[in-house]
Design an enzyme around this catalytic site. Sequence first.
Site, PDB file in Angstrom:
ATOM      1  N   GLU A 290       0.825  -1.214   0.000  1.00 34.38           N
ATOM      2  CA  GLU A 290       0.000   0.000   0.000  1.00 34.38           C
ATOM      3  C   GLU A 290       0.854   1.257   0.000  1.00 34.38           C
ATOM      4  O   GLU A 290       0.819   2.030   0.960  1.00 34.38           O
ATOM      5  CB  GLU A 290      -0.836   0.056   1.287  1.00 34.38           C
ATOM      6  N   PRO A 291       1.628   1.498  -1.038  1.00 34.18           N
ATOM      7  CA  PRO A 291       2.427   2.717  -1.031  1.00 34.18           C
ATOM      8  C   PRO A 291       1.571   3.961  -1.279  1.00 34.18           C
ATOM      9  O   PRO A 291       0.663   3.939  -2.118  1.00 34.18           O
ATOM     10  CB  PRO A 291       3.402   2.498  -2.195  1.00 34.18           C
ATOM     11  N   GLY A 292       1.849   5.019  -0.546  1.00 29.92           N
ATOM     12  CA  GLY A 292       1.210   6.309  -0.797  1.00 29.92           C
ATOM     13  C   GLY A 292       2.267   7.273  -1.280  1.00 29.92           C
ATOM     14  O   GLY A 292       2.400   7.578  -2.467  1.00 29.92           O
ATOM     15  N   ARG A 330       3.208  19.975   6.751  1.00 35.17           N
ATOM     16  CA  ARG A 330       4.255  19.033   7.165  1.00 35.17           C
ATOM     17  C   ARG A 330       5.470  19.700   7.834  1.00 35.17           C
ATOM     18  O   ARG A 330       5.967  19.189   8.836  1.00 35.17           O
ATOM     19  CB  ARG A 330       4.676  18.133   6.005  1.00 35.17           C
ATOM     20  N   TYR A 334       5.759  18.282  11.432  1.00 37.97           N
ATOM     21  CA  TYR A 334       6.795  17.253  11.618  1.00 37.97           C
ATOM     22  C   TYR A 334       8.212  17.793  11.485  1.00 37.97           C
ATOM     23  O   TYR A 334       9.170  17.011  11.480  1.00 37.97           O
ATOM     24  CB  TYR A 334       6.669  16.156  10.561  1.00 37.97           C
ATOM     25  N   CYS A 361      -1.183  33.324  10.068  1.00 35.73           N
ATOM     26  CA  CYS A 361      -0.857  34.092  11.259  1.00 35.73           C
ATOM     27  C   CYS A 361      -0.266  33.201  12.336  1.00 35.73           C
ATOM     28  O   CYS A 361      -0.908  32.933  13.365  1.00 35.73           O
ATOM     29  CB  CYS A 361      -2.096  34.798  11.770  1.00 35.73           C
ATOM     30  N   GLU A 362       0.905  32.683  12.080  1.00 35.45           N
ATOM     31  CA  GLU A 362       1.629  31.846  13.030  1.00 35.45           C
ATOM     32  C   GLU A 362       3.106  31.993  12.722  1.00 35.45           C
ATOM     33  O   GLU A 362       3.504  31.821  11.562  1.00 35.45           O
ATOM     34  CB  GLU A 362       1.284  30.365  12.828  1.00 35.45           C
ATOM     35  N   TYR A 390       0.492  14.020   1.091  1.00 36.36           N
ATOM     36  CA  TYR A 390       0.144  14.643   2.379  1.00 36.36           C
ATOM     37  C   TYR A 390       0.294  16.170   2.336  1.00 36.36           C
ATOM     38  O   TYR A 390       0.619  16.795   3.353  1.00 36.36           O
ATOM     39  CB  TYR A 390       0.959  14.026   3.524  1.00 36.36           C
TER      40      TYR A 390
END
Length: 440
Positions: A290-292, A330, A334, A361-362, A390
């Site tokens: 099941e590669p994404g 991401r 992460y 606004c971060e 993703y």
Amino acid sequence: MHLYGTQKVNGSGHLEIGGMDATQLAAEYGTPLFVYDIQLFRERARAFQETFKQADVSYQVAYASKAFSSIAIYQVAAQEGLSLDVVSSGELYTAIQAGFPRERIHFHGNNKSDAELRMAFEEGIGCIVVDNFYEIQQLTKLAQEYDRTIPVLLRVTPGIEAHTHDYITTGQEDSKFGFDLMNGQADRAFLQMMQADRLNVLGLHCHIGSQIFETSAFRLAAEKLVGKMAEWHDKHGYTCSVLNLGGGFGIRYTEEDTPLEPSVYVKEMIEAVKIVAGDSNYPVPEIWIEPGRSLIGDAGTTLYTIGATKRVPGIRNYAAVDGGMSDNIRPALYGAKYSSVLANRAQETLSETYTIAGKCCESGDKLIEEAQLPAVTAGDILAVFCTGAYGYSMASNYNRLARPAVVFVEDARAQLVIRRESLEDLISHDLSYGKKELQE
Ligand code: LLP
């Protein structure tokens, strides 16, 4: 600069993808824009399948569509003979709308609702990957109600925690997914499913992590699962016909990443399965993966327009783009790293270092900490590589930013496959509150 798939720098010094000039794509479709190199996706899909054919084993390669879900990519996946991993009624509905062959759809999830499972029964999908004891009860009831036998895989956690460059094995795994292989849960689940009338147990499933570079982690998973299948065969006389070893094959985001070709991971897995099966006198099962990320990740590039720049003397230069964590969470989530190029001046000397900031606004909304670029000016087009997995699928409307458009490019043609959200789209689910006159 590392280019992916069909990317090259054309005679005008512009980045080109799928035979299309990236600056023209930006001008025609606007930015931020996700551009997918469909030829590269097809090549990846074919390479996985070729590896199985060469090893002479039965197989299914299921695209883990959480990486990027849309009607158009499901249609390409179907053309390429891929199967499909879906994890929600939303992904399943999209697949059905795309006309994806039902029998090649696999349904995952650690908390599937009754409504989702009903949809799976009604659509007659290929298999359900059973995650927990509650789901066994749900399925047993529904199978009776629909008077239909449903093919199932049993998801197990084999006690392997894989990270990018290494893995650890644990006696028990602390995971919300699946049945523990070591503590007897998987055995109990297997017996319950065998006793249930209308569940057809195809075999076992595991997924040991994501962005993994280490072949030995996959080999170990294969060994543990085939070992369990052989044990059940000896104890219960039952032969599982399918072994699904999940996805997780790592890809190259920056020069720090040195993955193997995706097919090499599969080759090693198959070899491990064959060895353990041979040693235990067990027939080599059909192998599913099941590669994404490794199918779609490097096929995607995001184009942004650079706007404001800011110099913080002695510290850093910021260059801000017209998207950010809203289309790529991401880096913020992460600490993921990306590489980039100025699509309109791809051959110019990289004289400056910029922190690429998003427009949310971060303070943490930074896409790249240290991008080497020529001196940038407003209106330059920044291409961020390897955003195909993703990225769009985890996009949000934070700050009420509209989700970008997505185009597929192939053979010097571009086609819009997800239109950019409009301001009207952004309020399309909103309802007024309060006095009647406010609602009118
Ligand atoms: N199969 C199962 C059961 C999975 O849970 C996943 C990913 C895959 C296959 C596909 O894994 P891949 O080949 O794409 O690594 N949002 C994170 C990744 C989460 C992966 C979740 N499951 C990221 O952006 O890195």
